[in-house]
Design a protein around this motif. Sequence first.
Motif, mmCIF file in Angstrom:
data_model
loop_
_atom_site.group_PDB
_atom_site.id
_atom_site.type_symbol
_atom_site.label_atom_id
_atom_site.label_comp_id
_atom_site.label_asym_id
_atom_site.label_seq_id
_atom_site.Cartn_x
_atom_site.Cartn_y
_atom_site.Cartn_z
ATOM 1 N N TYR A 68 -4.655 3.718 2.287
ATOM 2 C CA TYR A 68 -5.576 3.099 3.240
ATOM 3 C C TYR A 68 -6.089 4.012 4.333
ATOM 4 O O TYR A 68 -7.070 3.677 4.998
ATOM 5 C CB TYR A 68 -4.929 1.869 3.881
ATOM 6 N N HIS B 36 -9.662 -0.706 4.888
ATOM 7 C CA HIS B 36 -9.740 -0.974 3.453
ATOM 8 C C HIS B 36 -8.498 -0.397 2.796
ATOM 9 O O HIS B 36 -8.230 0.802 2.900
ATOM 10 C CB HIS B 36 -10.999 -0.313 2.871
ATOM 11 N N GLU C 126 -7.109 0.695 -0.479
ATOM 12 C CA GLU C 126 -7.710 1.114 -1.746
ATOM 13 C C GLU C 126 -7.054 0.420 -2.943
ATOM 14 O O GLU C 126 -5.907 -0.017 -2.860
ATOM 15 C CB GLU C 126 -7.560 2.635 -1.910
ATOM 16 N N GLU D 172 -6.820 -4.677 -4.212
ATOM 17 C CA GLU D 172 -7.258 -4.021 -2.986
ATOM 18 C C GLU D 172 -7.603 -5.089 -1.964
ATOM 19 O O GLU D 172 -7.812 -6.255 -2.305
ATOM 20 C CB GLU D 172 -8.470 -3.118 -3.237
ATOM 21 N N TRP E 179 -9.721 -5.733 2.037
ATOM 22 C CA TRP E 179 -10.600 -5.157 3.048
ATOM 23 C C TRP E 179 -10.831 -6.149 4.176
ATOM 24 O O TRP E 179 -10.699 -7.350 4.019
ATOM 25 C CB TRP E 179 -11.924 -4.703 2.446
#
Length: 183
Positions: free
Chosen positions: A42, A91, A93, A141, A143
């Motif tokens: 991240y 975010h 990943e 993931e 975000w």
Amino acid sequence: MFLDPCIFDFVAGLESEWMAIRDECLSLPGDAYEPWVQREMYGHGWSVYGLVAFGTRIEPALARCPVTARAIAKVPGLTTAGFSRLEAGAHIEPHVGWVTTVYRAHLGLVVPEGCALRVGRETRAWREGEALIFDDTVTHEAWNRSEEPRIVLLFDFVRPGCEGMPQDVPPAEVRAMIRRQAR
């Protein structure tokens, strides 16, 4: 792959306590959170306040959050729990978890618009007071495209049929974090 939270009896009880859990979480000082150790996932903006780490209770943290401690104690096979904060613009990943014997759950506590979790090919937004349960070993993931932090109660519990199986060993950097928090 997401799972239907309704198939797990403990979820309704946790969801009914979400506001009290959120209030405890929000009462913690900001510096109580630690950056998650696997930074390659991240870069910046993901921090955690651990309560239980791979079966090790973090007693000082649990004492600061008695409502949360009582609520998570009702989760059968609980192995890990804590507050997970994802800062604005952060975010995590795409990655695959290493623990094959548990499911992961997120109970939405503070969820601004623009925050989502993708597991496999499916994307869902968190909702305050609702649980998302998923298989952490499927590529996923997360975000936060908002201007505010997103906070969930993150916890792992033993998958049905995996009771009594040996737990997977976390990576070295995670084991080191567990030792620090348990002091």
